[in-house]
Design an enzyme around this catalytic site. Structure first.
Site, PDB file in Angstrom:
ATOM      1  N   PRO A   1      57.009  26.004  39.010  1.00  0.00           N
ATOM      2  CA  PRO A   1      57.304  24.833  39.044  1.00  0.00           C
ATOM      3  C   PRO A   1      58.962  24.662  38.550  1.00  0.00           C
ATOM      4  CG  PRO A   1      55.763  25.396  37.409  1.00  0.00           C
ATOM      5  CD  PRO A   1      55.748  26.243  38.016  1.00  0.00           C
TER       6      PRO A   1
ATOM      7  N   GLU B   1      51.289  31.206  31.778  1.00  0.00           N
ATOM      8  CA  GLU B   1      52.697  30.570  31.813  1.00  0.00           C
ATOM      9  C   GLU B   1      53.580  31.448  32.490  1.00  0.00           C
ATOM     10  OE1 GLU B   1      53.099  27.845  30.147  1.00  0.00           O
ATOM     11  OE2 GLU B   1      50.990  27.815  29.706  1.00  0.00           O
TER      12      GLU B   1
ATOM     13  N   ARG C   1      52.811  27.673  60.896  1.00  0.00           N
ATOM     14  CA  ARG C   1      52.898  26.546  61.999  1.00  0.00           C
ATOM     15  C   ARG C   1      53.890  26.594  62.968  1.00  0.00           C
ATOM     16  NH1 ARG C   1      54.585  21.543  61.160  1.00  0.00           N
ATOM     17  NH2 ARG C   1      53.102  20.315  62.529  1.00  0.00           N
TER      18      ARG C   1
ATOM     19  N   ASP D   1      58.186  16.132  63.628  1.00  0.00           N
ATOM     20  CA  ASP D   1      57.477  16.022  62.291  1.00  0.00           C
ATOM     21  C   ASP D   1      58.414  15.297  61.424  1.00  0.00           C
ATOM     22  OD1 ASP D   1      55.206  17.741  62.903  1.00  0.00           O
ATOM     23  OD2 ASP D   1      56.107  19.328  61.983  1.00  0.00           O
TER      24      ASP D   1
HETATM   25  N1  SAM Z   1      54.711  27.264  32.056  1.00  0.00           N
HETATM   26  C1  SAM Z   1      55.100  27.305  33.367  1.00  0.00           C
HETATM   27  C2  SAM Z   1      56.273  26.275  33.459  1.00  0.00           C
HETATM   28  O1  SAM Z   1      56.068  25.080  33.244  1.00  0.00           O
HETATM   29  O2  SAM Z   1      56.978  26.393  34.369  1.00  0.00           O
HETATM   30  C3  SAM Z   1      53.982  26.788  34.107  1.00  0.00           C
HETATM   31  C4  SAM Z   1      53.073  27.940  34.340  1.00  0.00           C
HETATM   32  S1  SAM Z   1      51.708  27.481  35.472  1.00  0.00           S
HETATM   33  C5  SAM Z   1      50.460  26.982  34.610  1.00  0.00           C
HETATM   34  C6  SAM Z   1      51.021  28.894  36.008  1.00  0.00           C
HETATM   35  C7  SAM Z   1      51.618  29.392  37.473  1.00  0.00           C
HETATM   36  O3  SAM Z   1      51.210  28.409  38.617  1.00  0.00           O
HETATM   37  C8  SAM Z   1      53.045  29.362  37.708  1.00  0.00           C
HETATM   38  O4  SAM Z   1      53.900  30.387  37.116  1.00  0.00           O
HETATM   39  C9  SAM Z   1      53.195  29.460  39.412  1.00  0.00           C
HETATM   40  O5  SAM Z   1      52.834  30.574  40.045  1.00  0.00           O
HETATM   41  C10 SAM Z   1      52.186  28.362  39.602  1.00  0.00           C
HETATM   42  N2  SAM Z   1      52.662  26.844  39.785  1.00  0.00           N
HETATM   43  C11 SAM Z   1      52.176  25.761  38.889  1.00  0.00           C
HETATM   44  N3  SAM Z   1      52.603  24.602  39.574  1.00  0.00           N
HETATM   45  C12 SAM Z   1      53.502  25.061  40.536  1.00  0.00           C
HETATM   46  C13 SAM Z   1      54.348  24.247  41.288  1.00  0.00           C
HETATM   47  N4  SAM Z   1      54.603  23.008  41.178  1.00  0.00           N
HETATM   48  N5  SAM Z   1      55.165  25.059  42.566  1.00  0.00           N
HETATM   49  C14 SAM Z   1      54.763  26.280  42.373  1.00  0.00           C
HETATM   50  N6  SAM Z   1      54.124  27.021  41.618  1.00  0.00           N
HETATM   51  C15 SAM Z   1      53.318  26.235  40.780  1.00  0.00           C
END
Ligand code: SAM
Length: 280
Positions: free
Chosen positions: A99, A126, A168, A183
Site C-alpha cells: 500500500p 506487516e 489482457r 478502455d
Molecule cells: N503495514 C503495511 C502498510 O501499511 O503499508 C500493510 C501491510 S498489509 C496488511 C500486508 C500486505 O498486503 C502488504 O505487504 C502487501 O503485499 C499487501 N497489500 C495490502 N494492501 C495493498 C494495496 N493497497 N496494494 C498493494 N498491496 C497491498
C-alpha cells in the site's frame, strides 16, 4: 511472457487458471509459476515471520526465506522473447505489492506488458523485511506498487488484479485486439477519460430503449456521442482527470460539451469546474 509469484498461499492464485489468463496459460502465451515461500524455510514450523525490530503490533516477513526463494527463481533461467533473444538470460522486473507503493495505473500495466518476465512478491503480516527489497533493487528493476488507497490482508489479490490488467494487453489474449483501445485510461483518443456506457441487444429492455444515435449507422455522430458520454462520466466520477489535462486534449466540440457540464477554461488553457458538476 513469464510470471513468477512467490506466496505463502499458492491456492489464492487459483483464479489464474480461469478465463482469459487461464486460456493464455493453456495456449502457452503465458508461463505462470506459483511458488510456496515455505519451501524455503528450514524449521519444523516453516516460519516466515518474526516480531518487528523497534516494537509495535504485527509481524514482519523474515528476509531469509524471501532471499532464498528469489535467488532460486532468478537462477531458474531464462524467459522467452527477451531483448537478448530466445533462450538467453533475462532479468525480470520485480513487482512488490504494497500500500505504500506507487499507484498501479493503466500506463504501468502497458509498460509491464512489454516486459518478458515479471516476478511478484505478495506479502502478508506487516510486509517484508526492507532489506530484501533493497538487496534486489541493486540488480533488478524493482517496482513497489499499490492497487489503491486501502489496506488488504495480503498481496495475493493485488497480484491477481495486476496480472489480469497486464495479461489482457498481451497480443492474442483478448479475442478482439481492438477491445482495449477505448478502455477507460487507454492511451490514445480517449486518454485520461473514463469510458461511457455500452449497450447490446435487445434494442428495448423493460421499457428502456438504447440511445438512437447508436443505430444511426453514422460513425461520426456515434464517435461524438461516445466522447460526450465519456466527458460526462469523467466529470461525474473523476473530475481530477479532466482538470489535469492540457488544453490540447480537447477539440472545439469537447470544449462546448465541457462548458455545458459546468467546466470553465482558465487563462492557462486548463479546465476547472465552476460550482457543482452537472449530474450524469
Ligand atoms: N503495514 C503495511 C502498510 O501499511 O503499508 C500493510 C501491510 S498489509 C496488511 C500486508 C500486505 O498486503 C502488504 O505487504 C502487501 O503485499 C499487501 N497489500 C495490502 N494492501 C495493498 C494495496 N493497497 N496494494 C498493494 N498491496 C497491498
Amino acid at each position: 511472457m513469464r510470471l513468477d509469484i512467490v506466496t505463502i498461499f499458492p491456492e489464492y492464485l487459483e483464479p489464474l487458471n480461469v478465463s482469459l489468463v487461464g486460456k493464455a496459460r493453456a495456449r502457452g502465451d503465458l508461463d505462470v509459476r506459483v511458488h510456496d515461500l515455505r519451501a524455503w524455510t528450514h524449521d519444523r514450523h516453516h516460519t516466515v515471520d518474526d516480531t518487528p525490530y523497534g516494537g509495535g503490533p504485527g509481524m514482519v516477513m523474515k528476509p531469509d526465506p524471501w532471499g532464498e526463494a528469489l535467488d532460486a527463481v532468478l537462477e531458474s533461467g531464462t524467459a522467452e522473447g527477451g531483448a537478448e533473444g530466445p533462450g538467453q538470460p533475462v532479468q525480470p522486473v520485480l513487482v512488490v505489492p504494497t500500500p505504500s507503493g506507487r499507484p498501479f495505473t493503466q500506463e504501468l500495466a502497458v509498460e509491464l506488458s512489454g516486459k518478458p518476465w515479471l516476478v511478484f512478491t505478495p506479502a502478508r503480516y506487516e510486509g517484508i523485511d526492507r532489506r530484501v527489497i533493497d538487496e534486489y533493487a541493486e540488480r533488478l528493476d524493482v517496482r513497489e506498487v499499490s492497487i489503491g488507497d486501502y489496506v488488504l490482508a495480503g498481496g495475493e489479490a493485488p497480484v491477481l488484479v495486476m496480472v489480469e490488467a497486464v495479461a489482457r494487453l498481451l497480443p492474442g489474449v483478448l479475442g478482439n485486439a481492438e477491445s482495449h483501445r477505448d478502455d477507460s485510461f487507454a492511451p490514445g483518443a480517449m486518454a485520461d477519460l473514463l469510458e461511457g456506457p455500452v449497450y447490446t441487444k435487445p434494442p428495448e429492455w423493460r421499457g428502456r430503449d438504447i440511445p438512437e444515435v447508436l443505430v444511426s449507422g453514422h460513425h461520426g455522430k456515434i464517435a461524438r456521442w461516445r466522447r460526450d458520454q465519456a466527458l460526462a462520466r469523467t466529470t461525474a466520477h473523476r473530475p481530477d482527470l479532466i482538470g489535469r489535462c492540457g488544453p490540447e486534449a480537447f477539440d472545439k466540440h469537447d470544449r462546448a460539451t465541457l462548458e455545458e457540464l459546468g467546466w470553465r477554461q482558465g487563462t492557462d488553457g486548463r479546465f476547472w469546474l465552476s460550482g457543482e458538476a452537472v449530474e450524469e
